[in-house]
Structures are given as C-alpha cells and as structure tokens.
Design a protein around this motif. Structure first.
Motif, PDB file in Angstrom:
ATOM      1  N   GLY A 108       0.834  -1.423  -0.608  1.00  0.00           N
ATOM      2  CA  GLY A 108       0.075   0.121   0.191  1.00  0.00           C
ATOM      3  C   GLY A 108       1.164   1.203  -0.199  1.00  0.00           C
ATOM      4  N   ARG A 140      -0.608  12.476  -3.691  1.00  0.00           N
ATOM      5  CA  ARG A 140      -2.495  13.308  -3.478  1.00  0.00           C
ATOM      6  C   ARG A 140      -3.041  11.676  -4.330  1.00  0.00           C
ATOM      7  NH1 ARG A 140      -0.233  18.059  -6.061  1.00  0.00           N
ATOM      8  NH2 ARG A 140       1.259  19.146  -4.259  1.00  0.00           N
ATOM      9  N   GLY A 186       2.830   2.588  -2.653  1.00  0.00           N
ATOM     10  CA  GLY A 186       2.590   3.045  -3.928  1.00  0.00           C
ATOM     11  C   GLY A 186       3.341   2.485  -4.806  1.00  0.00           C
ATOM     12  N   LYS A 187       3.709   1.516  -4.724  1.00  0.00           N
ATOM     13  CA  LYS A 187       4.408   0.558  -5.933  1.00  0.00           C
ATOM     14  C   LYS A 187       4.277   0.789  -7.080  1.00  0.00           C
ATOM     15  CE  LYS A 187       4.890  -2.722  -3.487  1.00  0.00           C
ATOM     16  NZ  LYS A 187       4.433  -2.684  -1.986  1.00  0.00           N
ATOM     17  N   LEU A 242      -5.276   8.067 -12.560  1.00  0.00           N
ATOM     18  CA  LEU A 242      -3.526   8.302 -12.614  1.00  0.00           C
ATOM     19  C   LEU A 242      -3.800   9.096 -14.137  1.00  0.00           C
ATOM     20  CD1 LEU A 242      -1.460   5.969 -11.583  1.00  0.00           C
ATOM     21  CD2 LEU A 242      -2.355   7.194 -11.006  1.00  0.00           C
TER      22      LEU A 242
HETATM   23  P1  TYD Z   1      -0.610   1.054  -4.680  1.00  0.00           P
HETATM   24  O1  TYD Z   1       0.407   1.813  -5.902  1.00  0.00           O
HETATM   25  O2  TYD Z   1      -1.415  -0.349  -5.140  1.00  0.00           O
HETATM   26  O3  TYD Z   1       0.436   0.018  -3.821  1.00  0.00           O
HETATM   27  P2  TYD Z   1       1.428  -0.984  -3.563  1.00  0.00           P
HETATM   28  O4  TYD Z   1       1.175  -1.231  -4.614  1.00  0.00           O
HETATM   29  O5  TYD Z   1       2.510  -0.569  -2.882  1.00  0.00           O
HETATM   30  O6  TYD Z   1       0.456  -2.478  -2.420  1.00  0.00           O
HETATM   31  O7  TYD Z   1      -0.906   2.705  -3.448  1.00  0.00           O
HETATM   32  C1  TYD Z   1      -2.443   1.812  -2.710  1.00  0.00           C
HETATM   33  C2  TYD Z   1      -2.133   3.048  -1.848  1.00  0.00           C
HETATM   34  O8  TYD Z   1      -2.335   4.441  -2.248  1.00  0.00           O
HETATM   35  C3  TYD Z   1      -3.485   2.799  -0.967  1.00  0.00           C
HETATM   36  O9  TYD Z   1      -3.944   2.913  -0.091  1.00  0.00           O
HETATM   37  C4  TYD Z   1      -4.648   4.352  -2.287  1.00  0.00           C
HETATM   38  C5  TYD Z   1      -3.396   6.027  -2.872  1.00  0.00           C
HETATM   39  N1  TYD Z   1      -3.639   6.066  -4.070  1.00  0.00           N
HETATM   40  C6  TYD Z   1      -3.589   7.942  -3.506  1.00  0.00           C
HETATM   41  O10 TYD Z   1      -3.572   8.528  -2.842  1.00  0.00           O
HETATM   42  N2  TYD Z   1      -3.819   8.015  -4.794  1.00  0.00           N
HETATM   43  C7  TYD Z   1      -3.396   7.724  -5.070  1.00  0.00           C
HETATM   44  O11 TYD Z   1      -4.089   7.879  -6.744  1.00  0.00           O
HETATM   45  C8  TYD Z   1      -3.703   6.010  -5.431  1.00  0.00           C
HETATM   46  C9  TYD Z   1      -3.680   5.289  -7.567  1.00  0.00           C
HETATM   47  C10 TYD Z   1      -3.535   5.531  -4.548  1.00  0.00           C
END
Ligand code: TYD
Ligand code: MG
Length: 452
Positions: free
Chosen positions: A97, A266, A99-100, A137
């Motif tokens: 979670g 954001r 942001g990867k 996005l």
């Molecule tokens: P995500 O890229 O799914 O994480 P990972 O792949 O590392 O597990 O990111 C998810 C988090 O980012 C989630 O808590 C919601 C947040 N987020 C935003 O705040 N703004 C955005 O535009 C997006 C796409 C996600």
C-alpha cells in the motif's frame, strides 16, 4: 519412476540444507525452511544464463550512455541514475500500500504516451482494478497493454510476441513457473522466475521492472537472493500513513547508490517534490530547544534535514535511547562522548531523537548536528534558527572533517540560512564560504561555547 530430489531452503535468504532446520545458520531467522525440489540447472535451459558469444575486446563493445529512456518524472530518473537503461532489471520494493503499483503505472503511462509499447503484467489485481487506478492517474494510452497472468511460460511468450519497450511485473512473488512444484512466493519460485526474466531482459534489451514485497521485518521478502541478481534495487522508505514517499536506490549498477527521490501521494497519484530541502523543513518549530538543521548528502545532492531531540531525566534505572531515522548506537556513543568530554550527565537522561519527515540518515556528517540537538534539549536553550551544523565527531570529542563541504554550504545558503558551523579541517575550495558566515570548530567544547 525417477525419485525427485528435494532439499530444504530458507525462505528468507535461500540457504540450502538437506534436512529441516528450526533456525537458519546463514541469516539467523527462525522457522523459515520449506521443502523444495532441486534440479540440476541446465546451462542451456531457461534458468542458466548462456549467451554463446565470443569474448570481445572492450574497445569494440558498443555502449551508449544516451541509450537511456527518460521516464518523464525527474525524481524517478534521478534515482535510476538518469533514466531507464535498456535491458536493465529494476526491483521496486516497499511495504504493502505504499505506492509501488501506482509509481510504476505512472512511469509506464508516461512512456506509453511517447508512443512506446508497454506491457504491464499483474498477478495481484484484475484488469478492472488496474483500469480503476489508471483512471485516477490519467493512464489511458493505447500503447499500455495490461495482462493479468501468473504463469511464467505464458508471460515470456507474450513478451516475445509483443516485444514491448518496457515490462512491469507486479509482483514477482505472485509469479509461478510450472517447472517447480513449490508455491508462488517461495524462494525457489522467486529465484526461477527472476532468473528467467533477467535472462530475457539481457537478451532482448527490454527493461523489466519487478515489484517485490517486503516482509514484516523489512527485508524484501524471500528475494535476498534477488537483490544480487537485479541491476537496480529501489526501495520505498517511510510509511504509508504519511503523504510523502521517499524512494531510495539501495543498489544501482548504472548510477549512484543512496540517491533519493521524494514524492507526495495525492489523490491523482504520486507527485514529485522538486525541492526536498524546503519540504523537510516546512513544519520546523522555530525557536524550540532540540531542533537543529543539518545539510546531509543523499546520493549526489545535499538535502537539509531537521534533527529533533528530547532529553529528559529518566524515571527508571536504565535510561532509554530511542531514535527514528538515525543509528541508535551512534547516538549512545555521542552521548557518552558528551558526558566524558563536556561534563554532561546524559547517562541519567532518556534520549529521544527523530529525523523529521521520515528520512533515514547514516552519514557521519550528521554527528555534530545530533550533538548540538541533544545539548540544546538538555540545556533547554534553542539553537539560532538561521544556523546549520555539520561534521563528524570522534571519540576524543574532536570534530573531524567531512566530504563535499561546498555543496552542503551552498544548499544551506540557497535555503536562506546565514551561518554554518563546520569542522576546522575539511578540504574545500572556499568559494562557497563567501556565501555565508562559517564558524570552524575543532572540538565539541568549541561548538558548545559558540552555540550556548
Ligand atoms: P499501491 O500502488 O496500490 O501500493 P502497492 O502496490 O505498493 O501495494 O498504492 C495504494 C495506496 O495509494 C492506497 O492506500 C491508496 C493510495 N493512492 C492514492 O492516495 N492516490 C492515488 O492516486 C492512488 C492510485 C493510490
Ligand atoms: Mg500493488
């Protein structure tokens, strides 16, 4: 029927043992062994890397620095060392979670907009879920192909057929190669899948991004082995409860390591922070005891960070030393030096230290800042808000010279600081010193005399 040979592998570091073990002798982790099949690696097969090429004199090998693709995100290009290198494999690690997936989708969307064909392969989310994230996005390019798949054979087939300009595998722990019987996410699977993808990247010149999950204790799960195999390891620092995200290059075959990129999360994705120094200082409590600003070098650029200390008399026999963002042992050492050399009584005090903004700093140049900060909190006297402090501290209480003085001073001057306290002996060309008042100290006593 031929008997299948198996062995036990540590799921943390890949250590192999003929029988099950409770504790891994290599990485000291408990309960991490799982049984997996062993296969002799066929050098011509998918896992062995063989190019069948003759040795070449180095002056005949063609390589062009300009072959890098820029991602269109300056902070991302910076951590990659100037853009994506053809045929490179980049591992992107971080907590769930953080942001990867978001970052990589943004990167490939930018590439797709430049008319480059991209393949985004997910084993974690459905195409609809990826589309939903894409809407937030603004990712809607025709060149961005999405594939939901975990079977490695099929993935390799698709990559060969489409021959895209970049591939994202989200995540490597979900990939499954039918040649092994173990479950996805096990060391065997992760190693096999990555080896095949790395080979593919090297042979075809297609850059591949691998998303890697992180275990509870913070290492990239299973693939300790993976870190050696890939070209670049990018790692998300900080935690997902804050709005900012720091991405650090832990390893980079094509650029400086420890380079960081700073982003803000954001609701329309990760936005780069162009001026990290200003960003890390925005919430500085001016005039508060214990707060001090240090110019630290992260990768190739200086960034101003704020160190905060809280020094309180201890209520128990054992004083606490709790630090976030700086090394605990270093702080204990500096506190001992202050006691011995400058007559402080920190041994009877709890010490809490925090680097504001979730940064981690481990260069010795922050020593002097840590000392100044602890002294300021102990004496309950604030440090002048226009002053930065940096230098290494030795065990005799001496202040030692550090590298890259000039760019640190310039960055502090750029951010409006008027005065800096620096080591007496540091190689520098002096041009930066004209920009602000520089006070040179050679011992902690001098530093304290000057500050308080
Ligand atoms: P995500 O890229 O799914 O994480 P990972 O792949 O590392 O597990 O990111 C998810 C988090 O980012 C989630 O808590 C919601 C947040 N987020 C935003 O705040 N703004 C955005 O535009 C997006 C796409 C996600
Ligand atoms: Mg994800």
């Amino acid at each position: 029927m031929k008997k299948i040979k198996t062995a036990f592998f540590c799921q943390n570091c890949g250590h192999q043992s003929p029988k099950w073990l409770g504790k891994c002798p290599s990485c000291d982790e408990w309960n991490r062994f799982a049984e997996e099949e062993i296969r002799a690696i066929d050098p011509a097969g998918p896992a062995g890397i063989q190019f069948n090429e003759a040795p070449l004199p180095i002056d005949e090998i063609v390589a062009d620095e300009k072959e890098r693709m820029t991602t269109g995100i300056a902070e991302m290009d910076r951590v990659l060392g100037g853009g994506i290198v053809n045929g490179s494999v980049t591992l992107v690690g971080g907590d769930p979670g953080i942001g990867k997936s978001t970052l990589l989708l943004q990167v490939v969307q930018n590439l797709a907009e430049k008319d480059l064909k991209i393949l985004y392969i997910s084993g974690e989310e459905s195409a609809k879920q990826i589309k939903l994230r894409g809407i937030r996005l603004g990712a809607s390019s025709k060149n961005l192909l999405v594939l939901v798949e975990i079977d490695l054979d099929s993935i390799v087939k698709h990559i060969k057929e489409i021959s895209p300009r970049a591939v994202v595998i989200d995540s490597i722990q979900t990939m499954y190669s039918p040649v092994l019987t173990s479950a996805p996410g096990s060391v065997g699977q992760v190693r096999e899948s990555s080896a095949r993808l790395i080979l593919l990247a090297k042979k075809t010149g297609i850059p591949i991004f691998l998303v890697g999950h992180v275990t509870k204790d913070g290492s990239i799960a299973g693939p300790k082995v993976l870190e050696h195999m890939v070209d670049t390891v990018l790692y998300f620092e900080g935690d997902s409860s804050h709005a900012y995200r720091i991405i650090r290059a832990m390893k980079n075959r094509f650029g400086p390591t420890n380079e960081i990129g700073v982003f803000e999360m954001r609701n329309n994705g990760l936005i780069e922070v162009a001026n990290p120094s200003a960003f890390f200082l925005t919430e500085r409590p001016e005039g508060a005891p214990g707060s001090v600003v240090v110019p630290s070098i992260e990768g190739t650029r200086p960034i101003l960070i704020e160190i905060q200390s809280l020094v309180n008399p201890t209520n128990f026999g054992m004083p606490r030393r709790t630090t976030i963002g700086v090394d605990n042992n270093r702080v204990a050492l500096l506190a001992a030096v202050m006691d011995k050399m400058c007559g402080f009584r920190l041994s009877g005090h709890d010490i809490f230290i925090n680097v504001a903004g979730g940064m981690k700093v481990d260069e010795p140049a922050v020593d002097l800042g840590i000392v100044a900060s602890m002294a300021s909190s102990f004496l309950d006297k604030p440090i002048d808000k226009g002053t930065v402090v940096f230098g290494e501290v030795g065990l005799a209480g001496e202040v030692r010279g550090i590298s890259q003085m000039d760019i640190r001073i310039k960055e502090a001057a750029r951010m409006g600081f008027r005065r800096c306290i620096i080591p007496q002996t540091s190689s520098r060309n002096g041009s930066a010193e004209k920009k602000m008042e520089c006070i040179k100290v050679n011992s902690l006593k001098k530093l304290l005399e000057y500050l308080f």
